[in-house]
Write a protein that holds these residues in place. Structure first.
Motif, PDB file in Angstrom:
ATOM      1  N   GLN A 207       0.854  -1.191   0.000  1.00 21.77           N
ATOM      2  CA  GLN A 207       0.000   0.000   0.000  1.00 21.77           C
ATOM      3  C   GLN A 207       0.882   1.230   0.000  1.00 21.77           C
ATOM      4  OE1 GLN A 207      -2.062  -0.898   3.869  1.00 21.77           O
ATOM      5  NE2 GLN A 207      -1.729   1.261   4.323  1.00 21.77           N
ATOM      6  N   ASP A 208       0.274   2.384  -0.341  1.00 20.91           N
ATOM      7  CA  ASP A 208       1.065   3.606  -0.544  1.00 20.91           C
ATOM      8  C   ASP A 208       1.071   4.530   0.656  1.00 20.91           C
ATOM      9  OD1 ASP A 208       1.655   2.857  -3.193  1.00 20.91           O
ATOM     10  OD2 ASP A 208      -0.277   3.665  -3.875  1.00 20.91           O
ATOM     11  N   ARG A 209      -0.003   4.542   1.427  1.00 18.66           N
ATOM     12  CA  ARG A 209      -0.097   5.508   2.521  1.00 18.66           C
ATOM     13  C   ARG A 209      -1.095   5.025   3.557  1.00 18.66           C
ATOM     14  NH1 ARG A 209      -3.931  10.599   0.744  1.00 18.66           N
ATOM     15  NH2 ARG A 209      -5.739   9.373   0.104  1.00 18.66           N
ATOM     16  N   ILE A 210      -1.155   5.759   4.652  1.00 17.73           N
ATOM     17  CA  ILE A 210      -2.107   5.491   5.726  1.00 17.73           C
ATOM     18  C   ILE A 210      -2.881   6.781   5.992  1.00 17.73           C
ATOM     19  CG2 ILE A 210      -0.278   5.945   7.436  1.00 17.73           C
ATOM     20  CD1 ILE A 210      -1.759   4.161   9.381  1.00 17.73           C
ATOM     21  N   VAL A 211      -4.194   6.660   6.177  1.00 14.44           N
ATOM     22  CA  VAL A 211      -5.050   7.820   6.422  1.00 14.44           C
ATOM     23  C   VAL A 211      -5.405   7.849   7.903  1.00 14.44           C
ATOM     24  CG1 VAL A 211      -7.180   9.011   5.811  1.00 14.44           C
ATOM     25  CG2 VAL A 211      -5.969   7.656   4.082  1.00 14.44           C
ATOM     26  N   MET A 212      -5.113   8.974   8.549  1.00  7.40           N
ATOM     27  CA  MET A 212      -5.253   9.109   9.993  1.00  7.40           C
ATOM     28  C   MET A 212      -6.209  10.241  10.358  1.00  7.40           C
ATOM     29  SD  MET A 212      -3.111   6.811  11.198  1.00  7.40           S
ATOM     30  CE  MET A 212      -2.803   7.337  12.887  1.00  7.40           C
ATOM     31  N   GLY A 213      -6.542  10.310  11.649  1.00  7.29           N
ATOM     32  CA  GLY A 213      -7.327  11.411  12.184  1.00  7.29           C
ATOM     33  C   GLY A 213      -6.420  12.395  12.908  1.00  7.29           C
ATOM     34  N   SER A 270       6.155  11.814   6.406  1.00  7.60           N
ATOM     35  CA  SER A 270       5.130  12.778   5.980  1.00  7.60           C
ATOM     36  C   SER A 270       4.520  12.426   4.627  1.00  7.60           C
ATOM     37  CB  SER A 270       5.716  14.191   5.937  1.00  7.60           C
ATOM     38  OG  SER A 270       6.833  14.247   5.062  1.00  7.60           O
ATOM     39  N   GLY A 271       5.295  11.825   3.737  1.00  6.29           N
ATOM     40  CA  GLY A 271       4.774  11.464   2.423  1.00  6.29           C
ATOM     41  C   GLY A 271       3.895  10.231   2.425  1.00  6.29           C
ATOM     42  N   TYR A 272       3.881   9.535   3.536  1.00  9.84           N
ATOM     43  CA  TYR A 272       3.099   8.297   3.635  1.00  9.84           C
ATOM     44  C   TYR A 272       1.818   8.449   4.459  1.00  9.84           C
ATOM     45  CZ  TYR A 272       7.462   6.086   2.089  1.00  9.84           C
ATOM     46  OH  TYR A 272       8.588   5.729   1.393  1.00  9.84           O
ATOM     47  N   VAL A 273       1.621   9.616   5.083  1.00 11.93           N
ATOM     48  CA  VAL A 273       0.500   9.796   6.010  1.00 11.93           C
ATOM     49  C   VAL A 273      -0.395  10.941   5.551  1.00 11.93           C
ATOM     50  CG1 VAL A 273      -0.175  10.320   8.386  1.00 11.93           C
ATOM     51  CG2 VAL A 273       1.851   8.900   7.943  1.00 11.93           C
ATOM     52  N   ALA A 274      -1.686  10.673   5.452  1.00 12.06           N
ATOM     53  CA  ALA A 274      -2.681  11.695   5.142  1.00 12.06           C
ATOM     54  C   ALA A 274      -3.666  11.774   6.297  1.00 12.06           C
ATOM     55  CB  ALA A 274      -3.405  11.356   3.850  1.00 12.06           C
ATOM     56  N   GLN A 275      -4.365  12.902   6.402  1.00 11.46           N
ATOM     57  CA  GLN A 275      -5.380  13.067   7.439  1.00 11.46           C
ATOM     58  C   GLN A 275      -6.754  13.231   6.807  1.00 11.46           C
ATOM     59  OE1 GLN A 275      -3.051  16.200   9.862  1.00 11.46           O
ATOM     60  NE2 GLN A 275      -4.321  15.197  11.408  1.00 11.46           N
ATOM     61  N   ASP A 276      -7.769  12.739   7.492  1.00 10.49           N
ATOM     62  CA  ASP A 276      -9.143  12.814   6.992  1.00 10.49           C
ATOM     63  C   ASP A 276     -10.062  13.063   8.182  1.00 10.49           C
ATOM     64  OD1 ASP A 276     -11.802  12.204   6.050  1.00 10.49           O
ATOM     65  OD2 ASP A 276     -10.901  11.070   4.402  1.00 10.49           O
ATOM     66  N   GLU A 277     -10.959  14.043   8.041  1.00 11.94           N
ATOM     67  CA  GLU A 277     -11.869  14.390   9.137  1.00 11.94           C
ATOM     68  C   GLU A 277     -12.779  13.232   9.530  1.00 11.94           C
ATOM     69  OE1 GLU A 277     -14.080  17.913   8.455  1.00 11.94           O
ATOM     70  OE2 GLU A 277     -12.324  19.246   8.528  1.00 11.94           O
ATOM     71  N   ARG A 278     -12.957  12.266   8.655  1.00 12.64           N
ATOM     72  CA  ARG A 278     -13.795  11.114   8.990  1.00 12.64           C
ATOM     73  C   ARG A 278     -13.242  10.351  10.194  1.00 12.64           C
ATOM     74  NH1 ARG A 278     -13.894   7.266   4.229  1.00 12.64           N
ATOM     75  NH2 ARG A 278     -11.739   8.019   4.085  1.00 12.64           N
ATOM     76  N   PHE A 279     -11.947  10.462  10.429  1.00  8.26           N
ATOM     77  CA  PHE A 279     -11.315   9.733  11.521  1.00  8.26           C
ATOM     78  C   PHE A 279     -11.141  10.589  12.780  1.00  8.26           C
ATOM     79  CE2 PHE A 279      -9.910   7.553   7.640  1.00  8.26           C
ATOM     80  CZ  PHE A 279     -10.342   6.270   7.928  1.00  8.26           C
ATOM     81  N   MET A 280     -11.749  11.776  12.774  1.00 12.02           N
ATOM     82  CA  MET A 280     -11.736  12.627  13.966  1.00 12.02           C
ATOM     83  C   MET A 280     -12.914  12.253  14.865  1.00 12.02           C
ATOM     84  SD  MET A 280      -9.147  14.736  13.480  1.00 12.02           S
ATOM     85  CE  MET A 280      -8.189  15.586  12.196  1.00 12.02           C
ATOM     86  N   ARG A 281     -12.688  12.205  16.169  1.00  6.58           N
ATOM     87  CA  ARG A 281     -13.778  11.914  17.105  1.00  6.58           C
ATOM     88  C   ARG A 281     -14.666  13.146  17.283  1.00  6.58           C
ATOM     89  NH1 ARG A 281     -11.163   8.738  22.322  1.00  6.58           N
ATOM     90  NH2 ARG A 281     -10.401   6.879  21.221  1.00  6.58           N
ATOM     91  N   PRO A 282     -15.985  12.939  17.490  1.00  6.97           N
ATOM     92  CA  PRO A 282     -16.873  14.072  17.779  1.00  6.97           C
ATOM     93  C   PRO A 282     -16.458  14.840  19.023  1.00  6.97           C
ATOM     94  CG  PRO A 282     -18.148  12.124  17.197  1.00  6.97           C
ATOM     95  CD  PRO A 282     -16.726  11.677  17.338  1.00  6.97           C
ATOM     96  N   ALA A 283     -15.964  14.142  20.037  1.00  4.91           N
ATOM     97  CA  ALA A 283     -15.448  14.782  21.260  1.00  4.91           C
ATOM     98  C   ALA A 283     -14.142  14.066  21.608  1.00  4.91           C
ATOM     99  CB  ALA A 283     -16.453  14.675  22.402  1.00  4.91           C
ATOM    100  N   GLU A 284     -13.031  14.731  21.363  1.00  6.62           N
ATOM    101  CA  GLU A 284     -11.730  14.094  21.509  1.00  6.62           C
ATOM    102  C   GLU A 284     -11.256  14.100  22.956  1.00  6.62           C
ATOM    103  OE1 GLU A 284      -9.437  11.904  21.039  1.00  6.62           O
ATOM    104  OE2 GLU A 284      -8.929  12.577  19.017  1.00  6.62           O
ATOM    105  N   VAL A 285     -10.530  13.057  23.302  1.00  9.70           N
ATOM    106  CA  VAL A 285      -9.793  12.995  24.559  1.00  9.70           C
ATOM    107  C   VAL A 285      -8.349  13.325  24.198  1.00  9.70           C
ATOM    108  CG1 VAL A 285      -9.029  11.515  26.446  1.00  9.70           C
ATOM    109  CG2 VAL A 285     -11.348  11.275  25.538  1.00  9.70           C
ATOM    110  N   ASP A 286      -7.872  14.478  24.627  1.00  5.92           N
ATOM    111  CA  ASP A 286      -6.593  14.969  24.134  1.00  5.92           C
ATOM    112  C   ASP A 286      -5.384  14.373  24.836  1.00  5.92           C
ATOM    113  OD1 ASP A 286      -7.709  16.793  22.204  1.00  5.92           O
ATOM    114  OD2 ASP A 286      -8.329  18.042  23.893  1.00  5.92           O
TER     115      ASP A 286
END
Length: 328
Positions: A207-213, A270-286
């Motif tokens: 695979q080419d990358r990983i999508v994170m929150g 950095s070239g292997y990781v993307a971010q997507d709002e779908r993986f963000m929690r509605p209320a995050e524990v920081d």
């Protein structure tokens, strides 16, 4: 020979705990939900000496039947719907299993041991997610609980119900407030295994990358194999109590990525990781970081695997697993 019943035996904690108890000479019983449970073969392969019983945390009568068969000295309630993100999608089911399920197993144990409330020692798997919007750093047994997910709310219910049964009926009922604990047996939906599995696949060209929150959330991560030792030690105490089980260190998701990619020789991910709002929690524990001093002082427990060792172990396992699957 002591006897133990484990709910949630199909999860990583259940498997590690079963191995530990078997090594200590226990007769171990595991509760399986549904006759066609997809993890049934896994349990039989990893811990073949465990006797499996069919039961459901939402069905009190099935729990009573399991207790009558197992006749346990110790009950470890590890069963739950434990994926936090899913709890927003199905808050009702999460509440029924992760919350009310604790009440059901406590009541079953109370009814089973009505003639002697200390006949069965009970362990409840509480969670650092109960702290949620943290009111104190680090978090300890006395820190105010402020859950930020339906999962966290359900765990708070189970935690306080365990305390209530201890105080109301004199039961030997303890809770382990476990901070994040991982292993090669962790499901791929959890962020640590999601990362280590993706790193292995990227390294092998699968695979080419990983999508994170959220990359800035911080957690106190330990090894599940260490944490089940703390569970067992709680039930060997003369007096039941609640304990934070943690490493006392915190690491961000970015640090998780640093260590995981470094294990395959990549210094800039950095070239292997993307971010997507779908993986963000509605209320995050920081920020979660536990104070394990009580577990250390009273139980004599401390973790043996550090963060780098844990993530390295998981990447190595996923590399071997992906090579076996793909022949690379």
């Amino acid at each position: 020979m002591p006897r133990a019943l484990i709910t949630g035996i199909t999860g990583q904690d259940g498997l590690y705990l079963a191995e530990l108890l078997l090594a200590k000479g226990y007769d171990v019983y595991g509760l399986i939900r549904g006759q066609n449970n997809p993890k049934l073969d896994l349990v039989r392969r990893v811990v073949p000496d465990v006797t499996l019983l069919t039961g459901d945390l939402t069905d009190l009568s099935s729990l009573l039947r399991a207790l009558e068969v197992a006749k346990p000295d110790e009950v470890y309630n590890l069963g739950a719907i434990s994926f936090v993100a899913y709890s927003w999608e199905n808050a009702m089911l999460t509440s029924d299993v992760t919350g009310k399920g604790v009440l059901n197993i406590l009541e079953a144990v109370r009814l089973y041991s009505h003639d002697d409330p200390n006949r069965v020692r009970f362990y409840q798997a509480s969670s650092s997610e109960m702290f949620g919007k943290v009111q104190e750093v680090p978090q300890r047994e006395t820190t105010l609980l402020w859950p930020r997910s339906p999962y966290g709310v359900a765990k708070v219910f189970g935690h306080y119900m365990t305390i209530n049964y201890r105080e109301s009926y004199g039961m030997h009922a303890s809770s382990g407030i476990l901070f994040n604990h991982e292993s090669p047996r962790r499901g791929p939906e959890f962020v640590t295994r999601k990362v280590t599995q993706a790193v292995a696949r990227i390294h092998l060209g699968l695979q080419d990358r990983i999508v994170m929150g959220n990359l800035d959330a911080k957690r106190d991560w330990g090894f599940a194999g260490d944490y089940v030792e703390a569970m067992w030690r709680m039930l060997q105490q003369d007096t039941a109590d609640d304990y934070v089980v943690a490493t006392g260190e915190t690491h961000s998701i970015r640090e998780l990525l640093d260590v995981a990619f470094a294990a395959v020789g990549v210094s800039d991910w950095s070239g292997y990781v993307a971010q997507d709002e779908r993986f963000m929690r509605p209320a995050e524990v920081d920020l979660l970081i536990g104070d394990p001093s009580k577990a250390r002082d009273v139980l004599g427990w401390k973790p043996s695997v550090d963060f780098a060792g844990l993530i390295g172990m998981m990447v190595e396992n996923d590399l071997a697993e992906q090579r076996a699957l793909t022949g690379r």
